[in-house]
Every structure is written in structure tokens, then in C-alpha cells.
Design a protein around this motif. Sequence first.
Motif, short mmCIF file in Angstrom:
data_model
loop_
_atom_site.label_atom_id
_atom_site.label_comp_id
_atom_site.label_asym_id
_atom_site.label_seq_id
_atom_site.Cartn_x
_atom_site.Cartn_y
_atom_site.Cartn_z
N HIS A 115 -3.40 8.11 13.29
CA HIS A 115 -4.24 8.92 14.17
C HIS A 115 -3.45 9.42 15.38
N ASN A 160 -1.80 12.70 14.10
CA ASN A 160 -3.02 13.51 14.22
C ASN A 160 -3.82 13.55 12.93
N LEU A 161 -3.80 12.45 12.18
CA LEU A 161 -4.50 12.37 10.92
C LEU A 161 -5.92 11.86 11.11
N GLY A 162 -6.81 12.32 10.25
CA GLY A 162 -8.21 11.89 10.32
C GLY A 162 -8.48 10.73 9.38
N ASP A 163 -9.61 10.08 9.58
CA ASP A 163 -10.03 8.99 8.71
C ASP A 163 -10.46 9.53 7.35
N GLU A 164 -9.97 8.92 6.30
CA GLU A 164 -10.29 9.37 4.95
C GLU A 164 -11.41 8.56 4.30
N LEU A 222 -13.43 19.75 11.65
CA LEU A 222 -12.39 19.95 10.63
C LEU A 222 -12.04 21.42 10.47
N PRO A 280 -6.90 23.67 11.88
CA PRO A 280 -6.22 22.74 12.76
C PRO A 280 -5.20 23.37 13.70
N ASN A 326 -5.94 16.68 11.73
CA ASN A 326 -6.76 16.46 10.54
C ASN A 326 -6.25 17.25 9.33
N LEU A 345 -7.66 16.35 5.77
CA LEU A 345 -9.08 16.49 5.46
C LEU A 345 -9.45 17.96 5.43
N PHE A 404 -13.77 11.47 6.48
CA PHE A 404 -14.30 11.82 7.81
C PHE A 404 -15.69 11.23 7.99
N ARG A 413 -10.37 14.83 0.64
CA ARG A 413 -9.09 14.23 1.05
C ARG A 413 -8.07 14.47 -0.06
#
Length: 305
Positions: free
Chosen positions: A182, A186-190, A202, A205, A211, A214, A244, A252
Motif C-alpha cells: 500500500h 500504491n497498491l489496493g487491497d485485492e 478506482l 490512476p 491502485n 484493481l 477493493f 484483480r
Amino acid sequence: MNIRTFCMLGWVLSFLLSCQRSSPDPIIPDYTDATRYYQEGEVEVIQQYDDNQIFVVFVADGYTRATLRKDGGIYRSTAIQHIEYLFGQAPFSQFRDHFNVSIIYAASTDSSTAFNYGDQPSSQMDGEKLARYVEAATGIEGFSEQVQVLFAVRRPVNGFGGNKTAYFPADQPDIMLHEVGHSFGNLGDEYQYGQGAPLELLADPGTRGVNSNLDITDDPEQVKWKRYFGLSGYEDVGIFEGGFYSDTGVWRPTQTSVMRETRDDGLSHGFNAVGREAIVREIYRLEGKSLSFEAFLEIDQVNVE
């Protein structure tokens, strides 16, 4: 009581009193002894390269002064464990020599903390103190995007990552890796959770790839990671629904990764290709360099062979 018993009792009493008089006073550790204990705010440099301008600093909360021993102290062993775990995972393993790495020693009054989303950092380490310590370790004033902070908390807590700071429970290095995903990539939750998050987050970007793992489309001609389709070694990259925090309407790039599922057995799922690309791009951006997709694929070949 006969004379023999009386004499025996006298001998026992005399022995016990002599033992009491000869017992040494308990030894109270001298935590100010800098030869044996790291001192409050002390910085230990693990690696430093003069040309590097990206930093990783480790600091922890909930560790008493007794844990700051230089010989076998828990604080240092915890720091080294997490630093090695981070640089044992691709792509950080390939770019270790691009980072200056250090440990900041900070003692708590006890092993409990007040860590929660309302008052991060915890009551043992407030934001002003943390900023001051990080500046001492890096020479950079305030919180900077050049500095990735690893903040370990010595109790079960929910992880949190953002703005180059990763908070995590000290006994869960894979959660640390997730939070670095994160805060650095800068990655989002999968994963899916609850009612999901607003999908407008989303949207496009932009240049920093927020993100980038995603998307709100499952169109193979439009999805963000479409360039991976058909490439040898990237057969695991596809379009998988769920992420997300939503069960539907979000996709994803892989079935799983550390951004979807963490493990506590030391066998991390690691970052998927899209995550690795985002992290490498951030390293290049912080170093003032550009990175083509083709150049990334060359770097990443070692991870797909």
C-alpha cells in the motif's frame, strides 16, 4: 526438647542467617550503559550507499528498555527479521542496494500500546517524536516520500499502510509486506470485505499508478494490466472478480497475492506481476528515472523463469 534437637535447630537457624547475609543484592540493569543497551532515539545504520536517496527505517512500539540490549535484544532481532523479510521478496530483493536502511531504537514504558486507527502512531510514539527520529535517521526533515517507515507494534493490531508508512503487528512480517504494498507501491487491497469501497476511487490512476492492481472493467481490451496477456511467464495474469472489499464489480489481475491474502508461515504469496511493476516504477520515479514496460519485463524475467 532435648539438647540435641535444640542444638540442631540452632545450627539450621545460624546457617540460614549466614546465607541471607552473604546473598548479594539483586542486580539492577543499567539501561544507560551504551555499551550494552541501545539508547532512546539511537540510530543503527544497516546499510548505506552515498548515492541512494531512498530510505527504509524500522521503528517499533511496545518494547521496553530491557529489550534494547545490544547482545541478543528482542528489539533488534525483530527489526532485522522484518528488514530481511522485505528484501527477501521480489522486487525489493532485486533493488536492495538502492535503499539506505536503518533501525531507530525507541523504548516504551511497558509492552502495551494504544494503537488504533484514531490515534496512530500509538501513545508511546506520537507523530512529532516519530518525525524527529526519522529525520535523525535520514537527514530529511518531516515525513518524505523518499522514506519508507516500517512501524512494528508489539501486540495484535490491524495493519495500515499509506504515505510511505506501514503499521503492522510485530509478529506478522507478511502483513508488513502487504502494508508496504500500500504505502510504497500504491497498491489496493485485492480481497473482499463488508460492503466494499466507493468504486470511483478506482478511476484513472494517473502517472503514479495508484491502485494499478484493481479495475472496474473486465474488458480484456481495456483492463489496466492488458499488456501482460499472452506473454510467456505471465500465464497467471488474468481477470478475477473480487477486490477493493467488493465481491462483484471489481477485478484483480491474479487469483491471489500478498495484497489479497497474507500468511503467517513464512511462505508469502508475494507480489503479483502488476504489483512488482508498480513497486519498480516507484523506485525509478523516486530516483528520477523513467521505466518502459519492456525494460520492466527484462528486470522481472528472474521472477518468471
